[in-house]
Design a protein around this motif. Structure first.
Motif, PDB file in Angstrom:
ATOM      1  N   MET A   1       1.248  -1.157   0.819  1.00 62.76           N
ATOM      2  CA  MET A   1       0.455  -0.181  -0.208  1.00 62.76           C
ATOM      3  C   MET A   1       0.881   1.347  -0.157  1.00 62.76           C
ATOM      4  O   MET A   1       1.723   1.895   0.502  1.00 62.76           O
ATOM      5  N   LYS A   2       0.976   1.857  -0.796  1.00 55.19           N
ATOM      6  CA  LYS A   2       1.095   3.342  -0.689  1.00 55.19           C
ATOM      7  C   LYS A   2       0.734   4.781   0.140  1.00 55.19           C
ATOM      8  O   LYS A   2      -0.406   4.670   0.007  1.00 55.19           O
ATOM      9  N   LEU A   3       1.569   4.724   0.861  1.00 53.80           N
ATOM     10  CA  LEU A   3       1.618   6.089   1.885  1.00 53.80           C
ATOM     11  C   LEU A   3       1.343   7.774   1.269  1.00 53.80           C
ATOM     12  O   LEU A   3       0.964   7.692   0.791  1.00 53.80           O
ATOM     13  N   LYS A   4       0.359   7.998   2.021  1.00 54.94           N
ATOM     14  CA  LYS A   4      -0.051  10.104   1.122  1.00 54.94           C
ATOM     15  C   LYS A   4       1.175  10.458   1.953  1.00 54.94           C
ATOM     16  O   LYS A   4       1.480  11.374   0.672  1.00 54.94           O
ATOM     17  N   LYS A   5       1.722  10.487   2.977  1.00 61.75           N
ATOM     18  CA  LYS A   5       3.195  10.804   3.402  1.00 61.75           C
ATOM     19  C   LYS A   5       4.253  10.184   3.983  1.00 61.75           C
ATOM     20  O   LYS A   5       3.285  10.044   5.126  1.00 61.75           O
ATOM     21  N   LEU A   6       5.024  10.479   3.978  1.00 62.34           N
ATOM     22  CA  LEU A   6       6.118  10.177   4.503  1.00 62.34           C
ATOM     23  C   LEU A   6       7.473  11.104   5.255  1.00 62.34           C
ATOM     24  O   LEU A   6       7.707  12.279   4.150  1.00 62.34           O
ATOM     25  N   VAL A   7       7.920  11.416   6.231  1.00 62.31           N
ATOM     26  CA  VAL A   7       8.829  12.184   6.629  1.00 62.31           C
ATOM     27  C   VAL A   7      10.632  12.211   6.914  1.00 62.31           C
ATOM     28  O   VAL A   7       9.781  10.661   7.380  1.00 62.31           O
ATOM     29  N   LEU A   8      11.100  11.969   6.706  1.00 60.53           N
ATOM     30  CA  LEU A   8      12.685  11.875   6.339  1.00 60.53           C
ATOM     31  C   LEU A   8      13.019  12.722   7.013  1.00 60.53           C
ATOM     32  O   LEU A   8      13.338  13.921   6.317  1.00 60.53           O
ATOM     33  N   THR A   9      13.518  12.449   8.605  1.00 57.17           N
ATOM     34  CA  THR A   9      14.526  13.680   8.718  1.00 57.17           C
ATOM     35  C   THR A   9      16.439  12.959   8.600  1.00 57.17           C
ATOM     36  O   THR A   9      16.806  11.408   8.019  1.00 57.17           O
ATOM     37  N   GLY A  10      17.190  14.028   8.584  1.00 57.77           N
ATOM     38  CA  GLY A  10      18.943  13.198   8.577  1.00 57.77           C
ATOM     39  C   GLY A  10      18.494  13.530   6.662  1.00 57.77           C
ATOM     40  O   GLY A  10      19.486  12.098   6.160  1.00 57.77           O
ATOM     41  N   ALA A  11      18.162  14.535   5.772  1.00 60.09           N
ATOM     42  CA  ALA A  11      17.666  13.829   4.466  1.00 60.09           C
ATOM     43  C   ALA A  11      19.072  14.210   3.683  1.00 60.09           C
ATOM     44  O   ALA A  11      19.727  13.958   2.638  1.00 60.09           O
ATOM     45  N   ALA A  12      19.467  14.956   3.971  1.00 60.43           N
ATOM     46  CA  ALA A  12      20.692  15.485   3.179  1.00 60.43           C
ATOM     47  C   ALA A  12      22.128  15.105   4.515  1.00 60.43           C
ATOM     48  O   ALA A  12      23.114  14.600   3.985  1.00 60.43           O
ATOM     49  N   GLY A  13      22.102  13.936   5.105  1.00 54.29           N
ATOM     50  CA  GLY A  13      23.375  12.954   5.078  1.00 54.29           C
ATOM     51  C   GLY A  13      23.584  11.956   4.100  1.00 54.29           C
ATOM     52  O   GLY A  13      23.127  12.037   3.209  1.00 54.29           O
ATOM     53  N   ARG A  14      24.441  11.220   4.568  1.00 48.05           N
ATOM     54  CA  ARG A  14      25.313   9.478   3.615  1.00 48.05           C
ATOM     55  C   ARG A  14      24.353   8.753   3.555  1.00 48.05           C
ATOM     56  O   ARG A  14      23.655   8.715   2.535  1.00 48.05           O
ATOM     57  N   LEU A  15      23.360   8.562   4.716  1.00 52.19           N
ATOM     58  CA  LEU A  15      22.582   6.667   4.775  1.00 52.19           C
ATOM     59  C   LEU A  15      20.929   8.098   3.660  1.00 52.19           C
ATOM     60  O   LEU A  15      20.685   7.465   3.177  1.00 52.19           O
TER      61      LEU A  15
END
Length: 280
Positions: free
Chosen positions: A1-15
């Motif tokens: 199932m595709k989610l409506k909204k995800l939040v990713l913190t640390g997006a500028a990091g290597r991982l």
């Protein structure tokens, strides 16, 4: 199932750089955040918001309407406690509390082997061993794991805590057991999101290494089946490495250099980590 909204913190990091594209395909909207001014070109459905984890009023609006948060933002080295407090301790509280207020279902958190880094490497440890942090950095991981357990037991907010061992290129003998490839990282985060029910779960972030020093049996219900194995690098790494000192705490403990450094002093600088973050 595709989610409506995800939040990713640390997006500028290597991982974070390796997670952005696959996460963008798992949802209608991916909100990527970090303290960097920008993160380059954005993927379809992705938008970037600069925000400080330690400031609740900047974090709370980001999670409104989110199904889940993938929380990888933090200082990723040992530093004095006063520097660690904002992003790594208060930042975690802000993510969970903001998530609770806005009905976020689950947080997928980048925990670390350093939450249990003082265990001897001769002990094959499971996900149920008591905390044994090796640094203030590891202590922050212990705090957030306990925070996640409390929010599950008191507020029924799910979380999966990924105790990552070494998600970097294999450059030393320790990494022959601790390596987590970027492809396996994506596999692990994906199942942490897709598994229907997780409650409070701890899982080790490690590839299918012949020398892996940890046991993921209690998290097997997630369906994480790593595909990569650091043994392919063993012959060259072992031929070039100096003889190990069995009296060195950094050699003998799961935390590696983090186990041997003085509290508050950097360990990453001595680990030969290659900054090979993905470019957009």
């Amino acid at each position: 199932m595709k989610l409506k909204k995800l939040v990713l913190t640390g997006a500028a990091g290597r991982l974070g750089s390796y997670l952005r594209e696959p996460l963008s395909k798992m949802c209608d909207e991916l909100v990527s955040t970090d303290i960097a001014d920008d993160i380059g070109n954005l993927y379809d459905g992705e938008r970037y918001v600069k925000a400080d984890l330690a400031k609740f009023d900047e974090i709370e609006p980001l999670v409104e309407g989110a199904d889940m948060v993938v929380h990888f933002g933090a200082i990723v080295d040992e530093v004095p406690f006063e520097e660690m407090l904002g992003p790594n301790f208060i930042g975690s509280y802000n993510i969970w509390e903001a998530g609770h207020r806005h009905g976020v279902r689950r947080v997928v958190y980048a925990s670390s082997i350093h939450a249990v880094g003082m265990y001897p490497k001769t002990e094959f440890i499971g996900t149920d061993v008591p905390h044994r942090p090796d640094t203030f950095y590891g202590l922050a991981k212990c705090f957030t794991e306990d925070l996640g357990r409390m929010y599950w037991e008191k507020r029924q907010m799910e979380s999966v805590h990924l105790r990552i061992l070494s998600a970097a290129q294999v450059t030393n003998p320790r990494a022959l057991g601790s390596w987590l490839s970027y492809d396996d990282l994506v596999r692990l985060v994906r199942v942490a999101i897709d598994t229907p029910v997780v409650g409070f779960t701890i899982a080790y972030g490690v590839s299918a290494n012949d020398r892996a020093p940890v046991d993921n049996a209690l998290a097997s219900f997630l369906g994480y089946r790593p595909q990569d194995n650091a043994e392919q690098f063993a012959e060259q790494i072992l031929a070039e490495a100096p003889q190990a000192d069995p009296t060195d705490i950094g050699t003998m403990c799961h935390g590696g250099p983090f186990a041997s450094i003085p509290l508050g002093q950097s360990a990453v600088g001595s680990m030969g980590i290659v900054d090979d973050r993905k470019k957009t």
